[in-house]
Scaffold this motif. Sequence first.
Motif, PDB file in Angstrom:
ATOM      1  N   LEU A 211      -1.862  -4.212   2.677  1.00 51.06           N
ATOM      2  CA  LEU A 211      -0.419  -4.262   1.763  1.00 51.06           C
ATOM      3  C   LEU A 211       0.245  -2.784   1.990  1.00 51.06           C
ATOM      4  CD1 LEU A 211      -1.663  -5.910  -1.545  1.00 51.06           C
ATOM      5  CD2 LEU A 211      -0.469  -6.799   0.296  1.00 51.06           C
ATOM      6  N   PRO A 212       1.521  -3.012   1.868  1.00 53.89           N
ATOM      7  CA  PRO A 212       2.520  -1.598   1.797  1.00 53.89           C
ATOM      8  C   PRO A 212       1.645  -0.705   0.708  1.00 53.89           C
ATOM      9  CG  PRO A 212       3.730  -3.259   1.367  1.00 53.89           C
ATOM     10  CD  PRO A 212       2.271  -4.286   1.434  1.00 53.89           C
ATOM     11  N   THR A 213       2.102   0.490   0.889  1.00 53.52           N
ATOM     12  CA  THR A 213       1.808   1.322  -0.304  1.00 53.52           C
ATOM     13  C   THR A 213       2.972   2.081  -0.718  1.00 53.52           C
ATOM     14  OG1 THR A 213      -0.579   1.863   0.594  1.00 53.52           O
ATOM     15  CG2 THR A 213       0.753   3.686  -0.881  1.00 53.52           C
ATOM     16  N   VAL A 214       3.295   2.246  -2.162  1.00 52.98           N
ATOM     17  CA  VAL A 214       4.583   2.783  -2.477  1.00 52.98           C
ATOM     18  C   VAL A 214       3.996   4.011  -3.282  1.00 52.98           C
ATOM     19  CG1 VAL A 214       6.375   2.304  -4.223  1.00 52.98           C
ATOM     20  CG2 VAL A 214       5.445   0.402  -3.223  1.00 52.98           C
ATOM     21  N   TYR A 215       4.863   5.134  -2.941  1.00 58.21           N
ATOM     22  CA  TYR A 215       4.648   6.451  -3.650  1.00 58.21           C
ATOM     23  C   TYR A 215       5.742   6.757  -4.708  1.00 58.21           C
ATOM     24  CZ  TYR A 215       4.545  11.587  -4.393  1.00 58.21           C
ATOM     25  OH  TYR A 215       4.529  12.708  -5.187  1.00 58.21           O
ATOM     26  N   VAL A 216       5.387   6.808  -6.053  1.00 61.48           N
ATOM     27  CA  VAL A 216       6.282   6.763  -7.146  1.00 61.48           C
ATOM     28  C   VAL A 216       6.172   8.013  -7.403  1.00 61.48           C
ATOM     29  CG1 VAL A 216       7.007   5.937  -9.268  1.00 61.48           C
ATOM     30  CG2 VAL A 216       5.887   4.321  -7.878  1.00 61.48           C
ATOM     31  N   ASN A 242      -0.097  -1.265  -2.766  1.00 61.22           N
ATOM     32  CA  ASN A 242      -0.816  -0.416  -3.577  1.00 61.22           C
ATOM     33  C   ASN A 242       0.167   0.712  -4.036  1.00 61.22           C
ATOM     34  OD1 ASN A 242      -3.472  -1.044  -2.346  1.00 61.22           O
ATOM     35  ND2 ASN A 242      -2.115  -0.634  -0.383  1.00 61.22           N
ATOM     36  N   VAL A 243      -0.112   1.507  -5.208  1.00 62.65           N
ATOM     37  CA  VAL A 243       0.798   2.401  -5.884  1.00 62.65           C
ATOM     38  C   VAL A 243       0.044   3.593  -5.992  1.00 62.65           C
ATOM     39  CG1 VAL A 243       2.440   2.960  -7.646  1.00 62.65           C
ATOM     40  CG2 VAL A 243       2.207   0.256  -6.820  1.00 62.65           C
ATOM     41  N   VAL A 244       0.790   4.758  -5.425  1.00 65.39           N
ATOM     42  CA  VAL A 244       0.458   6.187  -5.961  1.00 65.39           C
ATOM     43  C   VAL A 244       1.573   6.357  -6.803  1.00 65.39           C
ATOM     44  CG1 VAL A 244      -0.151   8.436  -5.300  1.00 65.39           C
ATOM     45  CG2 VAL A 244      -1.021   6.443  -3.740  1.00 65.39           C
ATOM     46  N   HIS A 245       1.141   6.799  -8.187  1.00 60.66           N
ATOM     47  CA  HIS A 245       2.233   6.947  -9.070  1.00 60.66           C
ATOM     48  C   HIS A 245       2.157   8.327  -9.694  1.00 60.66           C
ATOM     49  CE1 HIS A 245       4.346   5.524 -12.787  1.00 60.66           C
ATOM     50  NE2 HIS A 245       5.054   6.802 -12.354  1.00 60.66           N
ATOM     51  N   GLN A 246       3.053   9.438  -9.222  1.00 62.07           N
ATOM     52  CA  GLN A 246       3.019  10.754  -9.753  1.00 62.07           C
ATOM     53  C   GLN A 246       3.832  10.953 -10.907  1.00 62.07           C
ATOM     54  OE1 GLN A 246       5.742  13.134  -9.409  1.00 62.07           O
ATOM     55  NE2 GLN A 246       4.789  14.471 -10.699  1.00 62.07           N
ATOM     56  N   VAL A 283      -0.132  11.917   1.201  1.00 62.67           N
ATOM     57  CA  VAL A 283       0.335  10.832   0.406  1.00 62.67           C
ATOM     58  C   VAL A 283       1.655  10.319   1.017  1.00 62.67           C
ATOM     59  CG1 VAL A 283       1.530  10.543  -1.879  1.00 62.67           C
ATOM     60  CG2 VAL A 283      -0.909  11.765  -1.713  1.00 62.67           C
ATOM     61  N   LEU A 284       2.638  11.332   1.360  1.00 65.21           N
ATOM     62  CA  LEU A 284       3.934  10.730   1.955  1.00 65.21           C
ATOM     63  C   LEU A 284       3.806  10.136   3.302  1.00 65.21           C
ATOM     64  CD1 LEU A 284       6.034  14.079   1.452  1.00 65.21           C
ATOM     65  CD2 LEU A 284       6.493  11.725   0.504  1.00 65.21           C
ATOM     66  N   ALA A 285       2.490  10.472   4.228  1.00 66.01           N
ATOM     67  CA  ALA A 285       2.356   9.931   5.271  1.00 66.01           C
ATOM     68  C   ALA A 285       1.797   8.357   4.985  1.00 66.01           C
ATOM     69  CB  ALA A 285       1.122  10.776   6.072  1.00 66.01           C
ATOM     70  N   LEU A 286       0.830   8.233   3.839  1.00 69.32           N
ATOM     71  CA  LEU A 286       0.501   7.079   3.557  1.00 69.32           C
ATOM     72  C   LEU A 286       1.351   6.103   3.005  1.00 69.32           C
ATOM     73  CD1 LEU A 286      -2.203   5.570   2.937  1.00 69.32           C
ATOM     74  CD2 LEU A 286      -2.201   6.384   0.510  1.00 69.32           C
ATOM     75  N   ALA A 287       2.388   6.501   2.647  1.00 65.44           N
ATOM     76  CA  ALA A 287       3.389   5.885   1.965  1.00 65.44           C
ATOM     77  C   ALA A 287       4.431   4.962   2.730  1.00 65.44           C
ATOM     78  CB  ALA A 287       4.534   6.558   0.963  1.00 65.44           C
ATOM     79  N   GLY A 306      11.729  10.540   7.638  1.00 61.80           N
ATOM     80  CA  GLY A 306      12.379   9.191   7.972  1.00 61.80           C
ATOM     81  C   GLY A 306      11.581   8.150   7.179  1.00 61.80           C
ATOM     82  N   LYS A 307      11.445   8.217   5.699  1.00 62.98           N
ATOM     83  CA  LYS A 307      10.787   7.458   4.851  1.00 62.98           C
ATOM     84  C   LYS A 307      11.915   6.477   4.299  1.00 62.98           C
ATOM     85  CE  LYS A 307       6.443   8.475   5.289  1.00 62.98           C
ATOM     86  NZ  LYS A 307       5.440   7.572   5.346  1.00 62.98           N
TER      87      LYS A 307
END
Length: 390
Positions: A211-216, A242-246, A283-287, A306-307
């Motif tokens: 699944l894609p990963t979202v960085y919040v 997936n979600v990484v939430h800061q 984390v940015l590379a994973l997002a 380029g995100k």
Amino acid sequence: MAAPSPSAPFRLIVTGGGTGGHTYPALTAIRTLQARLAASGRTLDVLWIGTAEGLEARVTGAEGIPFTTVATGKIRRHANPLKMVSPANVRDMARVPIGVAQARRAVSGFRPDVVLATGGYVAVPTGLAARMCRVPLVLHEQTVRLGLANRKLAGSAARIAVSSESTLPLLPESVRAAAVVTGNPVRPEVLTGHPDKAVTALGLHSFDRRLPTVYVTGGAQGSQQINDVVGGELPWLLERANVVHQCGPAHVEALSARAAGLPASLAARYHLTPFVGPELPDVLALADLVVSRSGAGTLAELTALGKPAVFVPLATAAGNEQAHNARHLEESGAAVALLGEVSGGQLREAVGPLLDDPERRATMAAAAGAHGRPDAAERLVDVILSAASR
Ligand SMILES: CC(=O)N[C@H]1[C@@H](OP(=O)(O)OP(=O)(O)OC[C@H]2O[C@@H](n3ccc(=O)[nH]c3=O)[C@H](O)[C@@H]2O)O[C@H](CO)[C@@H](O)[C@@H]1O
């Protein structure tokens, strides 16, 4: 001031800070200047003048950069101009002359070749001291419109380095000749992250990598608005990603309580953290997608990488600057901007099509990348060196 011999250390005073947006470009400029000088056998002597409470105090401590403070007067803005004449503002204004005297002593004692000011109210006394001591002053502005400190100092600057061409027509005619477009320096390590390192460092082994990963992210303090709207849509979001939430230190408890109510299969794809430290590049590379405030620092990082991004601008940022930043990227298909009150439905409408369609993300990523300026630090160093030799 006598011209320094080519082999003498280059002497730089840096001033600015408060938030990450003012601190990291200055740090990146120092490191890049150091590397440039080393290539020709020169060294850098640097002194950072900041505030004890700002991020710059922690960053300089961690990096071993000599640091000192001066008294500052912070202006608390208010929509009603009459309310700006508050006791706190009056008291703080009285501190400005003390700060200028302290900064003047620091500048005349250190004898810098250049003073670099990157914004934040602490930059004002040191910038004024540079003019008094006849040291070339270079300003760096991260946002499209000059911030308050840089507006005060613009008339004293030898050079005004700006992050975007669109700033040039907004500058007062009298200072336009001093302006040069450099972009907003991004820490080099931000550009070289690795997704697997984020998985290891943050323990994301239960993420579903199909699944894609979202960085919040809401910036260092977190964003109540982003936390509320994302928090309300967690079950929907975690079905798809997936979600990484800061979330910022003040919001961990409320979001942890929400996460505790998720089914285990969805909770496994959720990682909540108050702040992302050295793992940020990974984390940015994973997002695959970022949901974020649109501060200038974050924008510079996301466009350099380029995100694809969905921005929820801070409505109270000076001059509505974050909304301006976000709209500017949206116009070229480089992001989606959600302005004003944002409902869960609006978030789903913006995020859903991007999660469902990798090609759509790739197109947005390419458009974002076209705004990136990975060479901004080198350009700013050119400006600093040329100001010193004037
Ligand atoms: C509230 C406010 O006035 N915000 C302003 C502030 O932004 P502010 O400093 O809050 O935000 P920016 O986006 O400019 O910079 C945040 C920096 O912190 C980093 N970060 C963030 C969270 C985290 O957990 N870890 C981490 O490392 C980001 O990657 C980025 O490098 O200065 C910017 C530049 O002048 C302006 O555009 C913003 O409008």
